[in-house]
Design an enzyme around this catalytic site. Structure first.
Site, PDB file in Angstrom:
ATOM      1  N   GLU A  27       0.797  -1.219   0.000  1.00 17.00           N
ATOM      2  CA  GLU A  27       0.000   0.000   0.000  1.00 17.00           C
ATOM      3  C   GLU A  27       0.832   1.274   0.000  1.00 17.00           C
ATOM      4  OE1 GLU A  27      -4.093   0.187   1.263  1.00 17.00           O
ATOM      5  OE2 GLU A  27      -3.302   1.044   3.124  1.00 17.00           O
ATOM      6  N   LYS A  29       0.343   4.949   0.953  1.00 12.79           N
ATOM      7  CA  LYS A  29      -0.579   5.754   1.771  1.00 12.79           C
ATOM      8  C   LYS A  29       0.238   6.787   2.533  1.00 12.79           C
ATOM      9  CE  LYS A  29      -2.459   3.549   5.242  1.00 12.79           C
ATOM     10  NZ  LYS A  29      -3.379   2.673   6.007  1.00 12.79           N
ATOM     11  N   LYS A  89      -7.865   2.562  -3.637  1.00 10.54           N
ATOM     12  CA  LYS A  89      -8.467   2.416  -2.313  1.00 10.54           C
ATOM     13  C   LYS A  89      -8.981   3.788  -1.875  1.00 10.54           C
ATOM     14  CE  LYS A  89      -7.617   0.138   2.102  1.00 10.54           C
ATOM     15  NZ  LYS A  89      -6.571  -0.249   3.077  1.00 10.54           N
ATOM     16  N   GLU A 138     -14.799  -5.317   0.486  1.00 11.43           N
ATOM     17  CA  GLU A 138     -14.243  -5.351   1.846  1.00 11.43           C
ATOM     18  C   GLU A 138     -15.349  -5.593   2.869  1.00 11.43           C
ATOM     19  OE1 GLU A 138     -11.102  -2.538   3.208  1.00 11.43           O
ATOM     20  OE2 GLU A 138     -12.653  -1.867   4.609  1.00 11.43           O
ATOM     21  N   ASN A 159     -11.179  -7.123   6.478  1.00 15.27           N
ATOM     22  CA  ASN A 159     -10.409  -6.067   7.129  1.00 15.27           C
ATOM     23  C   ASN A 159     -10.509  -6.217   8.636  1.00 15.27           C
ATOM     24  OD1 ASN A 159      -9.094  -3.739   7.952  1.00 15.27           O
ATOM     25  ND2 ASN A 159     -10.061  -2.434   6.415  1.00 15.27           N
ATOM     26  N   GLU A 189      -6.581  -8.022   5.254  1.00 11.16           N
ATOM     27  CA  GLU A 189      -6.236  -6.603   5.306  1.00 11.16           C
ATOM     28  C   GLU A 189      -6.053  -6.153   6.749  1.00 11.16           C
ATOM     29  OE1 GLU A 189      -8.933  -4.040   3.116  1.00 11.16           O
ATOM     30  OE2 GLU A 189      -9.789  -5.783   2.134  1.00 11.16           O
ATOM     31  N   SER A 190      -4.986  -5.416   7.005  1.00 12.37           N
ATOM     32  CA  SER A 190      -4.690  -4.760   8.294  1.00 12.37           C
ATOM     33  C   SER A 190      -4.093  -5.724   9.315  1.00 12.37           C
ATOM     34  CB  SER A 190      -5.924  -4.087   8.892  1.00 12.37           C
ATOM     35  OG  SER A 190      -6.459  -3.118   8.034  1.00 12.37           O
TER      36      SER A 190
END
Length: 232
Positions: A27, A29, A89, A138, A159, A189-190
């Site tokens: 990612e 970001k 995203k 998601e 997520n 995710e995460s």
């Protein structure tokens, strides 16, 4: 008004994830509401180059400007530089954003079930299909799963981060993956921080792993990514 970039060929996010093992969606970001700016100065191009060197299967590019300080212009720039499929995203809630995503070179979009109605999800998926964009749905719980099930999702991201208080519960990965439709490509995710964690989740059925903060804050993102992939 954003100036439209020159056209870039579409690349399949889903195909890229199926071809890599493990498949890391790295990612790009700049900031988050809970963490602020991750690195200062922030260089999206340098970060994307490091991800390519580290063996990323795809890029996740956070374009939301208000809370994450993202830029739409990163999409074509980073795609051209790396040759990797690019996932946009953002909080996508309108068909115009889907059209915009395609125009700026995105190969896939993220649709967050928690913030969209069942009808909105259907309309946005239809728009994405029409424009040749992959969709990563998601979810955060079983209610989200039930909302997207009628759309026969090809890719689902679980997520682990709570959208309200930003806490992370990685137990959601193994709790929810048994409820995904058979044949769905599962993305975690995460909260991902180690090769061991990724290996465990791979055995549980996950093919894709979206990783942001762990890589963005790393002194050497390429080497960190190789370690997460278990090749260094």
């Amino acid at each position: 008004m954003h100036e439209l970039p020159s056209a870039t060929p579409k690349r399949s996010l889903m195909a890229a994830l199926r071809q890599a093992s493990p498949a890391i969606i790295a990612e790009v970001k700049k900031a988050s509401p809970s963490q602020g700016i991750f690195t200062d100065p922030f260089d999206s191009l340098r970060l994307a180059r490091a991800y390519r060197l580290g063996g990323a299967a795809a890029l996740s590019v956070v374009t939301e400007p208000e809370f994450f300080l993202g830029e739409l212009a990163w999409l074509p720039l980073l795609k051209r530089e790396t040759g990797l499929p690019v996932l946009r995203k953002d909080f996508i809630i309108d068909e115009l954003q889907v059209t915009e995503s395609a125009a700026f070179g995105a190969d896939a979009i993220l649709l967050i079930a928690r913030i969209l109605s069942a009808d909105e999800l259907r309309q946005l998926k239809t728009a994405a299909d029409r424009l040749g964009l992959d969709v990563l749905f998601e979810i955060h719980d079983l209610d989200d799963m039930q909302k997207i099930s009628p759309l026969h999702p090809a890719m689902i991201g679980i997520n682990a981060r709570n959208l309200k208080d930003f806490t992370v519960n990685t137990g959601l990965f193994t709790e929810l993956i048994p409820h995904l439709p058979q044949g769905t490509l599962a993305v975690a995710e995460s909260g991902l921080a180690s090769a061991e964690q990724i290996a465990t989740l791979s055995r549980a059925g996950f093919l894709g792993f979206l990783i942001g903060e762990r890589l963005i804050r790393a002194d050497d993102p390429a080497a960190t990514l190789r370690r997460l992939r278990g090749v260094e």
